[in-house]
Scaffold this active site. Sequence first.
Site, PDB file in Angstrom:
ATOM      1  N   CYS A   1       3.667  18.809  28.621  1.00 28.64           N
ATOM      2  CA  CYS A   1       2.323  18.809  28.610  1.00 28.64           C
ATOM      3  C   CYS A   1       1.855  17.377  28.100  1.00 28.64           C
ATOM      4  CB  CYS A   1       1.659  19.836  27.660  1.00 28.64           C
ATOM      5  SG  CYS A   1      -0.162  20.102  27.724  1.00 28.64           S
TER       6      CYS A   1
ATOM      7  N   CYS B   1       0.967  27.839  24.005  1.00 29.74           N
ATOM      8  CA  CYS B   1      -0.470  28.380  24.134  1.00 29.74           C
ATOM      9  C   CYS B   1      -0.362  29.279  25.167  1.00 29.74           C
ATOM     10  CB  CYS B   1      -1.308  26.970  24.517  1.00 29.74           C
ATOM     11  SG  CYS B   1      -0.628  26.100  25.987  1.00 29.74           S
TER      12      CYS B   1
END
Length: 383
Positions: A122, A221
């Site tokens: 990410c 997440c």
Amino acid sequence: MIGQSLIDSVRETVGLAGDPSTIRIVCAMSGGVDSTVTAALLKQAGFDVVGITLQLYDHGEAVRRKGACCAGQDIHDARRAAAALGIPHYVLDFESRFKEAVIDEFVTSYLAGETPIPCVTCNRTVKFADLLARSRDLDAAVLATGHYVESRARADGSGQRDMFTPADLARDQSYFLFATTQPQLDYLRFPLGALTKAEARAIAAELGLGVAEKPDSQDICFVPEGDYAELIRKLRPEGVEPGDIAHLDGRVLGRHEGIIHFTIGQRRGLGIAGGEPLYVVKIDAPSRRVIVGPREALKRTELRLSGLNWLGEGALSPEAQPLYARIRSTRPPSPAEIRLDGEGPAVTIRGGEYGVSPGQACVLYAGEGPGQRVLGGGFIARA
């Protein structure tokens, strides 16, 4: 707490000459305390701050679930914090990009028997590539984040910067930032690198920010309740197939419902009975076999790296270069050496490490402790 010395430190961290009010800084705001305090400190220091929040995914539990980020409640928290600070705030929908670059790669890696680190992916794709590009589009001089690392300008006047471990090693996030390239590092700023987490929370409380006591993000997440297997089964059901659990000596000890339920070094939940403690020592994805053995079989001293991002001086060579290597975010760096041969980068860990898994990161440092230069790192391809 927010005295002139702290303001001066923030300005020094930014390291740009001129009237701060004419210097635009984009601050990545996740809705948590760290990024909020980062934006607040930059605002206090007089910079022209613009907050940007990325919407990366959405699922029902994410709206209210503690320990998540980048969706639901966190976006609302970031918006409220920006309003309280008096800075403009934008939410960018990066869901499709995040799924393609991070979630899909995570699933593919697990099905290949690896142990992926989606936070690294990410950072190097969505946050430090796509968001960085948007920051430049807004004519921002730099992009600031709430990561606990430091960066400092080199004394040679080149304008390039080096990354260092933070003052608060308990919060050190350099392991997840090893893939930051030199051009990205030159554009990034990390104002929290000299602070502890307790100090960051105290600043948030002093400024009356609602996130002062907000819990930290904990799980990956996009994985509700940490159930990786369920996510993979949902996205790639055809890839979850049963197979054998076998001992290193060749004995078949049982069956499993999919290699996605196992990671290197795992001891509990193997679903087999045995007289000795057994650990997962290898995952053979093509044959769907999970290989187990005694703990000593987990020890590795030689690692092969892929995707090496080298931030050190000069180029690597066949001559071994001493440094420190870290193979888990929760472990301290160990004395090691790196060399470059016909097969690529090779790392030798002098005392050996247990539970080394393909897909994990091997991050390289000049030393151990706070204020140590990050020399880069790579993904473990073979151990």
